[in-house]
Design an enzyme around this catalytic site. Structure first.
Site, short mmCIF file in Angstrom:
data_model
loop_
_atom_site.label_atom_id
_atom_site.label_comp_id
_atom_site.label_asym_id
_atom_site.label_seq_id
_atom_site.Cartn_x
_atom_site.Cartn_y
_atom_site.Cartn_z
N HIS A 95 -44.76 13.41 22.82
CA HIS A 95 -45.59 12.67 22.36
C HIS A 95 -46.58 12.16 23.64
O HIS A 95 -46.07 11.69 24.61
CB HIS A 95 -45.27 11.31 21.42
CG HIS A 95 -46.19 10.33 21.69
ND1 HIS A 95 -47.71 10.57 21.03
CD2 HIS A 95 -46.40 8.81 21.38
CE1 HIS A 95 -48.49 9.92 20.58
NE2 HIS A 95 -47.53 8.87 21.62
N ASN A 132 -54.15 8.66 24.54
CA ASN A 132 -52.69 8.57 23.06
C ASN A 132 -53.35 8.36 22.15
O ASN A 132 -54.20 7.72 21.85
CB ASN A 132 -52.17 7.32 23.28
CG ASN A 132 -50.42 7.06 22.63
OD1 ASN A 132 -51.02 7.83 21.30
ND2 ASN A 132 -49.64 6.02 22.21
N CYS A 153 -46.66 6.32 16.19
CA CYS A 153 -46.91 7.39 17.49
C CYS A 153 -45.59 8.60 16.64
O CYS A 153 -46.12 9.69 17.00
CB CYS A 153 -46.84 7.69 18.63
SG CYS A 153 -47.98 5.98 19.13
O1 UT7 Z 1 -47.21 5.59 22.10
C1 UT7 Z 1 -47.34 4.64 21.62
C2 UT7 Z 1 -45.69 4.22 22.73
N1 UT7 Z 1 -46.56 3.27 23.68
C3 UT7 Z 1 -46.71 4.13 25.15
O2 UT7 Z 1 -45.49 4.38 25.91
C4 UT7 Z 1 -47.33 3.38 26.72
C5 UT7 Z 1 -45.83 2.60 27.59
N2 UT7 Z 1 -46.76 1.68 28.37
C6 UT7 Z 1 -47.69 2.27 29.58
O3 UT7 Z 1 -47.91 3.35 29.32
C7 UT7 Z 1 -47.59 1.64 30.90
O4 UT7 Z 1 -46.63 0.83 30.74
C8 UT7 Z 1 -49.73 0.79 31.12
C9 UT7 Z 1 -50.22 2.55 31.23
C10 UT7 Z 1 -49.84 0.45 29.54
C11 UT7 Z 1 -48.97 0.49 32.19
O5 UT7 Z 1 -48.60 0.54 33.17
P1 UT7 Z 1 -48.31 -0.18 34.44
O6 UT7 Z 1 -47.84 1.11 36.24
O7 UT7 Z 1 -46.87 0.05 33.20
O8 UT7 Z 1 -48.73 -1.05 34.66
P2 UT7 Z 1 -48.48 -2.96 34.25
O9 UT7 Z 1 -48.20 -2.78 32.64
O10 UT7 Z 1 -46.82 -3.78 34.38
O11 UT7 Z 1 -49.88 -3.08 34.89
C12 UT7 Z 1 -49.52 -3.54 36.74
C13 UT7 Z 1 -50.74 -4.07 37.04
C14 UT7 Z 1 -51.21 -5.48 36.30
O12 UT7 Z 1 -51.57 -6.11 37.75
P3 UT7 Z 1 -50.69 -7.43 38.64
O13 UT7 Z 1 -50.08 -8.25 37.31
O14 UT7 Z 1 -49.79 -6.19 38.82
O15 UT7 Z 1 -51.33 -7.98 39.54
C15 UT7 Z 1 -51.82 -4.95 35.93
O16 UT7 Z 1 -52.63 -6.28 34.91
O17 UT7 Z 1 -52.06 -3.25 36.83
C16 UT7 Z 1 -52.81 -4.19 36.35
N3 UT7 Z 1 -53.23 -3.13 35.59
C17 UT7 Z 1 -54.50 -2.92 35.34
N4 UT7 Z 1 -55.79 -2.77 36.48
C18 UT7 Z 1 -56.09 -1.53 36.06
C19 UT7 Z 1 -53.37 -3.03 33.36
N5 UT7 Z 1 -54.37 -2.43 33.18
C20 UT7 Z 1 -54.96 -1.78 34.37
C21 UT7 Z 1 -56.21 -1.13 34.34
N6 UT7 Z 1 -56.72 -1.28 34.98
N7 UT7 Z 1 -56.69 -1.07 33.11
#
Ligand code: UT7
Length: 326
Positions: free
Chosen positions: A254, A283, A112
């Site tokens: 980004h 993204n 990216c």
């Molecule tokens: O371009 C390159 C760089 N990339 C980035 O910068 C991306 C960086 N990361 C992020 O943007 C975020 O970490 C994400 C959007 C990927 C995830 O958001 P988050 O607030 O960090 O969520 P998380 O991974 O901590 O997940 C929270 C909860 C989990 O459930 P539990 O364990 O709390 O029960 C996940 O299983 O959300 C759940 N979850 C979802 N629920 C519904 C993860 N993906 C989804 C989904 N729909 N699509």
């Protein structure tokens, strides 16, 4: 000598995949995706479209905006993590598709952050008087390396391409590239990667079944690193240039996650003119910052002399921040 961005372009495929479409594919919801990422929809290319097709379409738009023809280009650089094939480079395929005469063509692998790596490299080649007019493209077909059964990643990505025409003029004395930090730290490479199918993990039927050819990401770790690396790099770049955040005309981070954009802006004390397109495209990796630049340019919201701060973060881990004068 002066070096300037003299043309911008972008292209996204027609087909739109909304959050509501994704609700039918994996266990997710529009509410979760919007609140955690800000993404509402993304554009997806069909199977017959290669990254070079997206790249060439963006390249043609940038040439048209620069009022140049393919014959004017003597350097083609493509940033991509989804090249058409391992070899030849996607840049050479784009060169052929656009009818650009023989010249230096190569790809950049910085995920990216690739467009900003490309700006740094292209600027150096032009400043060294090695080349005169470069076509720099950021293009990715991330839909082809997405695990569509993994809700934690498949909601994030979209396909697209953006392009800049950057030209040296031997008679001027100003430069668009004012200050930069372009960096990587391979120690955290496992946070974000496609584990197969390179030389370390060749393609096998078992590998395909395990989705080793798709993006895996430790979301929370990547999120934290993205915020600290981008905001730190931006602060250092502004300090190097002796420019305060309030003097910026635009900040273009980004477009990975709206919350990351807001967190970086808060750390920099920037409240206005932060460009956001992540809701409409998701993204798009290498394409994202160039899409923003082109939208601003085409909407008449960029003017000669405007100060633009860009920042990017991606697999590697790579990051960069650059202060540009449009
Ligand atoms: O371009 C390159 C760089 N990339 C980035 O910068 C991306 C960086 N990361 C992020 O943007 C975020 O970490 C994400 C959007 C990927 C995830 O958001 P988050 O607030 O960090 O969520 P998380 O991974 O901590 O997940 C929270 C909860 C989990 O459930 P539990 O364990 O709390 O029960 C996940 O299983 O959300 C759940 N979850 C979802 N629920 C519904 C993860 N993906 C989804 C989904 N729909 N699509």
């Amino acid at each position: 000598m002066s070096i300037h961005i003299i043309g911008t372009g972008h292209y996204v495929p027609e087909k739109i995949l909304t959050n509501f479409d994704l609700e039918k594919m994996v266990d997710t919801s529009d509410e979760w995706i919007v609140s955690r990422t800000g993404i509402r929809e993304r554009h997806i290319a069909d199977a017959a479209t290669a990254t070079s097709d997206l790249a060439a379409a963006a390249g043609r738009a940038a040439l048209e905006s620069a009022r140049l023809t393919p014959a004017d280009i003597d350097l083609v650089v493509v940033s991509t993590l989804t090249g058409d094939m391992p070899t030849p480079s996607t840049a050479t395929i784009v060169q052929r598709k656009m009818g650009i005469p023989p010249c230096m063509c190569f790809d950049i692998s910085a995920a990216c952050t690739g467009l900003l790596y490309g700006i740094d490299i292209v600027h150096a080649l032009l400043a060294a008087r090695q080349r005169r007019t470069a076509l720099l493209i950021g293009a990715d077909k991330l839909s082809g390396v997405t695990n569509w059964s993994d809700r934690s990643t498949c909601v994030l990505f979209g396909d697209g391409a953006s392009a800049l025409v950057i030209q040296r003029d031997d008679h001027g004395d100003d430069d668009f590239y004012l200050a930069s930090e372009v960096c990587a730290d391979g120690n955290d490479a496992d946070f974000l990667k496609i584990p197969g199918f390179g030389s370390a993990c060749p393609a096998t039927p078992e590998g395909i079944a395990q989705h080793l050819n798709t993006i895996t990401m430790n979301g929370p770790k990547t999120y934290q690193k993205a915020v600290t690396a981008m905001s730190g790099a931006c602060k250092r770049v502004l300090a190097k240039a002796g420019i305060s955040a309030s003097e910026l005309h635009w900040a273009i981070p980004h477009q990975a996650n709206d919350r990351i954009i807001t967190a970086v802006a808060e750390r920099l004390g920037i409240r206005e003119n932060i460009y956001r397109s992540v809701a409409r495209y998701g993204n798009t990796s290498s394409a994202s910052i160039g899409i923003c630049l082109d939208e601003l340019n085409r909407n008449g919201e960029l003017h000669r002399g405007d100060l633009i701060l860009t920042a990017a973060f991606g697999a590697g881990l790579t990051w960069a921040a650059q202060l540009l004068r449009f």
